[in-house]
Design a protein around this motif. Structure first.
Motif, PDB file in Angstrom:
ATOM      1  N   ASP A 115       0.827  -1.201   0.000  1.00 41.61           N
ATOM      2  CA  ASP A 115       0.000   0.000   0.000  1.00 41.61           C
ATOM      3  C   ASP A 115       0.865   1.256   0.000  1.00 41.61           C
ATOM      4  OD1 ASP A 115      -1.741   2.034   0.312  1.00 41.61           O
ATOM      5  OD2 ASP A 115      -2.938   1.053   1.864  1.00 41.61           O
ATOM      6  N   PRO A 116       0.987   1.884  -1.163  1.00 40.23           N
ATOM      7  CA  PRO A 116       1.897   3.030  -1.269  1.00 40.23           C
ATOM      8  C   PRO A 116       1.467   4.213  -0.412  1.00 40.23           C
ATOM      9  CG  PRO A 116       0.562   2.811  -3.248  1.00 40.23           C
ATOM     10  CD  PRO A 116       0.311   1.590  -2.424  1.00 40.23           C
ATOM     11  N   ARG A 117       0.233   4.201   0.072  1.00 37.59           N
ATOM     12  CA  ARG A 117      -0.208   5.335   0.887  1.00 37.59           C
ATOM     13  C   ARG A 117       0.471   5.346   2.251  1.00 37.59           C
ATOM     14  NH1 ARG A 117      -6.303   3.903  -0.203  1.00 37.59           N
ATOM     15  NH2 ARG A 117      -5.231   1.925  -0.206  1.00 37.59           N
ATOM     16  N   ILE A 118       0.997   4.190   2.650  1.00 44.63           N
ATOM     17  CA  ILE A 118       1.614   4.107   3.969  1.00 44.63           C
ATOM     18  C   ILE A 118       3.094   4.412   3.852  1.00 44.63           C
ATOM     19  CG2 ILE A 118       2.194   2.558   5.848  1.00 44.63           C
ATOM     20  CD1 ILE A 118      -0.404   1.090   5.230  1.00 44.63           C
ATOM     21  N   LEU A 169      -9.402   6.828  -8.911  1.00 45.63           N
ATOM     22  CA  LEU A 169      -8.153   6.233  -9.374  1.00 45.63           C
ATOM     23  C   LEU A 169      -7.724   5.148  -8.391  1.00 45.63           C
ATOM     24  CD1 LEU A 169      -6.371   9.541 -10.400  1.00 45.63           C
ATOM     25  CD2 LEU A 169      -6.965   7.680 -11.954  1.00 45.63           C
ATOM     26  N   ASN A 170      -7.127   4.099  -8.938  1.00 43.67           N
ATOM     27  CA  ASN A 170      -6.686   2.984  -8.096  1.00 43.67           C
ATOM     28  C   ASN A 170      -5.534   3.430  -7.189  1.00 43.67           C
ATOM     29  OD1 ASN A 170      -5.614   0.609  -7.038  1.00 43.67           O
ATOM     30  ND2 ASN A 170      -6.232  -0.570  -8.822  1.00 43.67           N
ATOM     31  N   PRO A 171      -5.744   3.358  -5.859  1.00 43.68           N
ATOM     32  CA  PRO A 171      -4.747   3.916  -4.933  1.00 43.68           C
ATOM     33  C   PRO A 171      -3.402   3.198  -4.937  1.00 43.68           C
ATOM     34  CG  PRO A 171      -6.442   2.712  -3.731  1.00 43.68           C
ATOM     35  CD  PRO A 171      -6.914   2.815  -5.148  1.00 43.68           C
ATOM     36  N   VAL A 172      -3.354   1.966  -5.406  1.00 39.10           N
ATOM     37  CA  VAL A 172      -2.085   1.244  -5.328  1.00 39.10           C
ATOM     38  C   VAL A 172      -1.359   1.160  -6.677  1.00 39.10           C
ATOM     39  CG1 VAL A 172      -2.891  -0.095  -3.346  1.00 39.10           C
ATOM     40  CG2 VAL A 172      -3.053  -1.074  -5.630  1.00 39.10           C
ATOM     41  N   TRP A 173      -1.868   1.884  -7.658  1.00 41.51           N
ATOM     42  CA  TRP A 173      -1.192   1.911  -8.967  1.00 41.51           C
ATOM     43  C   TRP A 173      -0.624   3.300  -9.222  1.00 41.51           C
ATOM     44  CZ3 TRP A 173      -2.884  -0.982 -13.902  1.00 41.51           C
ATOM     45  CH2 TRP A 173      -3.216  -2.307 -13.600  1.00 41.51           C
ATOM     46  N   ARG A 174       0.567   3.343  -9.797  1.00 44.70           N
ATOM     47  CA  ARG A 174       1.095   4.628 -10.246  1.00 44.70           C
ATOM     48  C   ARG A 174       0.196   5.136 -11.369  1.00 44.70           C
ATOM     49  NH1 ARG A 174       6.203   5.141  -8.105  1.00 44.70           N
ATOM     50  NH2 ARG A 174       7.125   3.144  -7.556  1.00 44.70           N
ATOM     51  N   ILE A 175       0.076   6.477 -11.458  1.00 43.27           N
ATOM     52  CA  ILE A 175      -0.871   6.986 -12.448  1.00 43.27           C
ATOM     53  C   ILE A 175      -0.445   6.636 -13.864  1.00 43.27           C
ATOM     54  CG2 ILE A 175      -1.788   8.836 -10.994  1.00 43.27           C
ATOM     55  CD1 ILE A 175      -0.090  10.729 -12.709  1.00 43.27           C
ATOM     56  N   ASN A 230       4.979   9.146 -12.230  1.00 43.78           N
ATOM     57  CA  ASN A 230       5.360   8.110 -11.271  1.00 43.78           C
ATOM     58  C   ASN A 230       4.619   8.222  -9.948  1.00 43.78           C
ATOM     59  OD1 ASN A 230       7.345   6.634 -12.748  1.00 43.78           O
ATOM     60  ND2 ASN A 230       8.631   8.459 -12.608  1.00 43.78           N
ATOM     61  N   ASP A 231       3.837   9.294  -9.788  1.00 46.97           N
ATOM     62  CA  ASP A 231       3.121   9.487  -8.526  1.00 46.97           C
ATOM     63  C   ASP A 231       2.011   8.455  -8.352  1.00 46.97           C
ATOM     64  OD1 ASP A 231       4.677  11.600  -7.958  1.00 46.97           O
ATOM     65  OD2 ASP A 231       3.089  13.117  -8.024  1.00 46.97           O
ATOM     66  N   TYR A 232       1.659   8.258  -7.084  1.00 46.76           N
ATOM     67  CA  TYR A 232       0.435   7.535  -6.779  1.00 46.76           C
ATOM     68  C   TYR A 232      -0.674   8.572  -6.601  1.00 46.76           C
ATOM     69  CZ  TYR A 232       3.125   3.302  -6.052  1.00 46.76           C
ATOM     70  OH  TYR A 232       3.917   2.213  -6.241  1.00 46.76           O
ATOM     71  N   PRO A 233      -1.931   8.169  -6.781  1.00 45.97           N
ATOM     72  CA  PRO A 233      -3.022   9.149  -6.688  1.00 45.97           C
ATOM     73  C   PRO A 233      -3.006   9.971  -5.406  1.00 45.97           C
ATOM     74  CG  PRO A 233      -3.848   7.085  -7.560  1.00 45.97           C
ATOM     75  CD  PRO A 233      -2.403   6.851  -7.211  1.00 45.97           C
ATOM     76  N   MET A 275      -5.850  17.857  -9.675  1.00 41.70           N
ATOM     77  CA  MET A 275      -4.841  17.125 -10.448  1.00 41.70           C
ATOM     78  C   MET A 275      -5.342  15.736 -10.818  1.00 41.70           C
ATOM     79  SD  MET A 275      -2.141  18.594 -11.323  1.00 41.70           S
ATOM     80  CE  MET A 275      -1.863  20.332 -11.247  1.00 41.70           C
ATOM     81  N   ARG A 276      -6.029  15.106  -9.877  1.00 47.21           N
ATOM     82  CA  ARG A 276      -6.539  13.758 -10.162  1.00 47.21           C
ATOM     83  C   ARG A 276      -7.571  13.807 -11.278  1.00 47.21           C
ATOM     84  NH1 ARG A 276      -7.203  10.814  -4.274  1.00 47.21           N
ATOM     85  NH2 ARG A 276      -5.580  12.030  -3.285  1.00 47.21           N
ATOM     86  N   GLN A 277      -8.402  14.872 -11.263  1.00 43.69           N
ATOM     87  CA  GLN A 277      -9.402  14.965 -12.321  1.00 43.69           C
ATOM     88  C   GLN A 277      -8.716  15.193 -13.667  1.00 43.69           C
ATOM     89  OE1 GLN A 277     -11.979  13.520 -12.582  1.00 43.69           O
ATOM     90  NE2 GLN A 277     -13.701  14.714 -11.823  1.00 43.69           N
ATOM     91  N   ARG A 278      -7.594  15.897 -13.638  1.00 38.94           N
ATOM     92  CA  ARG A 278      -6.823  16.051 -14.882  1.00 38.94           C
ATOM     93  C   ARG A 278      -6.289  14.708 -15.344  1.00 38.94           C
ATOM     94  NH1 ARG A 278      -5.363  21.557 -16.055  1.00 38.94           N
ATOM     95  NH2 ARG A 278      -6.180  22.868 -14.380  1.00 38.94           N
TER      96      ARG A 278
END
Ligand SMILES: Nc1ncnc2c1ncn2[C@@H]1O[C@H](COP(=O)(O)OP(=O)(O)OP(=O)(O)O)[C@@H](O)[C@H]1O
Ligand code: SF4
Ligand SMILES: [Mg+2]
Lengths: 338, 329
Positions: free
Chosen positions: A328-331, B101-107, B147-150, B157-160
């Protein structure tokens, strides 16, 4: 991340000190005096006194504790009152059996638990889901020893398919290197011993896995159901990827994050020794042994075992947290303060 | 004509009864056109969009009608055939940028997945296109942000990012379901500006869903006003703002805050609430809230009819037609 791991390992120290003080006191307050049990009812006053003196039981409690903890720090956990063997040897003779059984059980439980849980969630309210949930219900409510006895009666007694007793046929016992017979038999290149080890593992591991599997099934199902409702799953579908890919690539990774914690906690408790399973299957592990030692007031062994189990429990939790951060990248643990 | 929706109805079968969230709606979208659907919460806008996308979840299902996209009825396609269109020819931006957006995937991986699903390109080309799209939608230093995560990005920015993802395969139709609702006012304007700019750049048609008529006046070519799953008025944007016909549209227009409004009068609000979808009024669905309600309004359902270049569903204009305007349905 490395910082975080180091911090967590340092935090182990107060935990272990606390745990050791608690067992130490409990044993001395609630356990019967070991001297008459060790020496027998008819031992003379003099002999008893001498034994107490020799084993340091006449020292003030804080001194006894100090001696125990300084010993423990140098790896000396004392000797068993009965066998006169070093506690570490006693533990090493039995702990691998417990670990081997626990690991096989948790692998079985995780594999089937996640599989049934995911399919139940994806095919919610289908026949499969209903059967899966029924199995899970049976799993959580059936006492392990009872399930164990049923398995023995059916697969060992009636069908003669599988052994119900011990870890291996004594004739096949491999030379102890790691204490894990699955590994030791492979090291020895003895396939018969390896197969025999597996056969001996099937029934106790199944009995032991059932409860954990039921818990994992339920948690996986509810976590996946929740995940499948999430907006990002709809986004994934809107991309035009196949439903299978939506589930495997998008839902599973998210849905299984909380399951890692559950599996870690279950493994931690299985490693503490499955007393009933070990008893029913005459499994020479640490759980059943420790219970006997408690009943016989074998203080050094009980203290040693509890300290070891506490350490393992904390380490398993640490590993779970590390895996968690990985999934979980949020952590970001580096930002969490000690 | 890019899309023609004919008599579409969508229902949710619940234990307490069946909710007809979209009731017999028909409209068309031309190539490159921005069509807005406006209506209060619960009027069936999202359900309309999800019906078109084939993304309805149980217990929702299309009860009837056709969704012709380039003369092909999407409702008759298998999921597999639909998947080839979804995210490719028709794509969608959702109402909730924070959670879409999927929280565990890079954008970059999320956008690349879209590209690689529909276009025959290498990983490298997909990445290049992803970064180019991020740049186009106004994300600064796109190569790094890819390379960021959401969770490392703001809602705007996420809506972009969502917009970049939706446009990554060059769709013919973009469905934007309240793309600005969850955002700050200043960011809202930016995202609308972005949609407008993207339409200029890529020339796709846009189905812009919103509950805010203010948004519509700036962006849309044509407007559909929905109420309780029905179209109550349809007109081009100029004429709708100049001369709204349906009392509901009038109410919506009056409740837009005016920036140059100096008076201290509280903002107009349509009285009452949207009726419970399981207990609709018998006649006109707006009858229990309408200031100009006639006797027959609570008995019969008015029909959608052409009045002065609008389509409108209201008995007030029936009277006009009887008065000699010779309006046919
Ligand atoms: N999953 C569902 N289950 C049952 N009914 C639903 C479901 N989704 C939508 N509905 C029904 O459809 C109606 C229209 O919902 P919809 O989401 O299309 O509204 P909307 O116009 O998009 O509103 P909002 O502005 O809040 O997004 C709702 O009032 C509800 O009765
Ligand atoms: S039909 Fe009657 S109730 Fe409905 S909007 Fe027109 S006037 Fe109002
Ligand atoms: Mg909506």
């Amino acid at each position: 991340m490395l910082n975080y791991i180091l911090k967590r390992i340092l935090m182990l120290i107060p935990v272990l000190i606390g745990v050791s003080i608690i067992v130490f006191l409990i044993m001395r307050v609630f356990s019967p005096d070991p001297a008459p049990i060790v020496l027998g009812q008819h031992a003379t006053q003099l002999a008893t006194e001498a034994w107490r003196q020799a084993n340091g039981l006449n020292d003030p409690v804080y001194l006894q504790y100090f001696n125990f903890i300084t010993g423990a720090l140098t790896g000396d956990l004392g000797t068993s009152y009965y066998t006169k063997m070093p506690v570490s040897k006693e533990i090493f003779a039995r702990f691998p059996a417990t670990i081997e059984l626990a690991l096989v059980a948790i692998v079985l439980a995780s594999f089937f638990g996640i599989l049934i849980g995911v399919i139940s969630a994806v095919k919610k309210n289908s026949i499969f889901d209903n059967i899966g949930m029924l199995i899970a219900l049976i799993g959580v409510s059936m006492p392990i020893f009872w399930l164990g006895i049923l398995l023995i009666i059916l697969f060992s007694g009636t069908l003669h398919w599988l052994p119900s007793n011990g870890r291996i046929d004594p004739m096949l016992q491999p030379v102890a290197v790691t204490g894990f017979y699955m590994i030791d038999s492979l090291i020895a290149g003895d396939m018969d011993a390896f197969t025999d080890t597996l056969q001996h593992l099937v029934l106790p591991a199944t009995a032991l896995a059932m409860y954990s599997m039921a818990i994992i099934t339920r948690m996986t199902r509810s976590s996946m159901l929740d995940t499948l409702q999430q907006d990002y799953i709809r986004t994934a579908r809107a991309k035009g990827i196949s439903e299978g890919r939506v589930i495997r690539k998008h839902a599973l990774r998210n849905g299984l994050i909380p399951i890692v914690t559950v599996i870690g906690l279950l493994l931690g408790s299985l490693l503490g020794g499955a007393v009933l399973t070990e008893t029913v299957f005459s499994w020479p592990g640490i759980g059943a042994y420790t219970v006997t030692c408690i009943l016989k007031s074998d203080f050094p062994v009980v203290q040693g075992v509890v300290l070891l189990i506490a350490t393992i429990f904390v380490m398993v939790n640490l590993i779970v947290d590390v895996i968690y951060a990985f999934l979980d990248p949020r952590i970001k643990y580096s930002k969490v303060k000690g | 004509m890019l899309m023609e929706v004919k008599a579409l109805s969508t229902e949710f079968k619940l234990k307490r009864g069946t909710v007809r969230a979209v009731d017999d709606i028909s409209f068309t979208i031309d190539e490159g056109e921005i069509l807005a659907i406006v209506g209060e919460s619960g009027s069936g806008k999202s359900v309309t969009a999800l019906s078109i996308m084939g993304l309805l979840q149980n217990p929702g299902r299309i009860a009837g009608g056709e969704i012709l996209f380039k003369s092909q009825d999407l409702n008759k396609l298998s999921q597999k055939e639909l998947q080839k269109i979804r995210g490719n020819r028709i794509s969608m931006i959702f109402q909730e940028p924070m959670t879409s957006l999927n929280p565990v995937w890079r954008i970059k991986d999320q956008i690349m997945e879209s590209i690689m699903t529909h276009m025959k390109v290498s990983q490298k080309e997909a990445l290049a296109r992803t970064i180019e799209m991020l740049d186009t939608v106004g994300i600064p230093s796109p190569a790094e942000r890819a390379n960021d995560y959401p969770h490392q990005m703001s809602g705007g920015m996420r809506q972009r990012v969502m917009t970049a993802m939706a446009l990554s395969c060059g769709p013919d139709l973009l469905i934007a379901d309240e793309p600005t609702t969850a955002l700050d006012v200043t960011i809202q304007a930016q995202i609308l500006e972005l949609l407008y700019r993207m339409r200029e750049k890529f020339g796709m048609a846009v189905l812009l869903i919103t509950h805010d008529l203010g948004v519509v006046s700036e962006a849309a070519d044509r407007v559909i006003v929905m109420y309780c799953g029905k179209i109550v008025e349809e007109a081009d944007v100029k004429s709708l703002f100049a001369r709204p016909l349906h009392p509901y549209t009038v109410g919506l227009l009056q409740s837009i805050p005016q920036i140059d409004d100096e008076s201290d009068e509280p903002l107009y609000m349509i009285k009452g609430m949207v009726p419970n979808p399981l207990r609709m009024p018998r006649g006109c669905p707006f009858s229990d809230r309408c200031d100009r309600c006639l006797e027959r309004c609570s008995q019969e359902m008015p029909k959608l009819q052409d009045v002065d270049g609008h389509k409108v569903r209201c008995f007030l204009y029936d009277v006009v037609s009887e008065g000699g305007h010779a309006q046919n349905e």
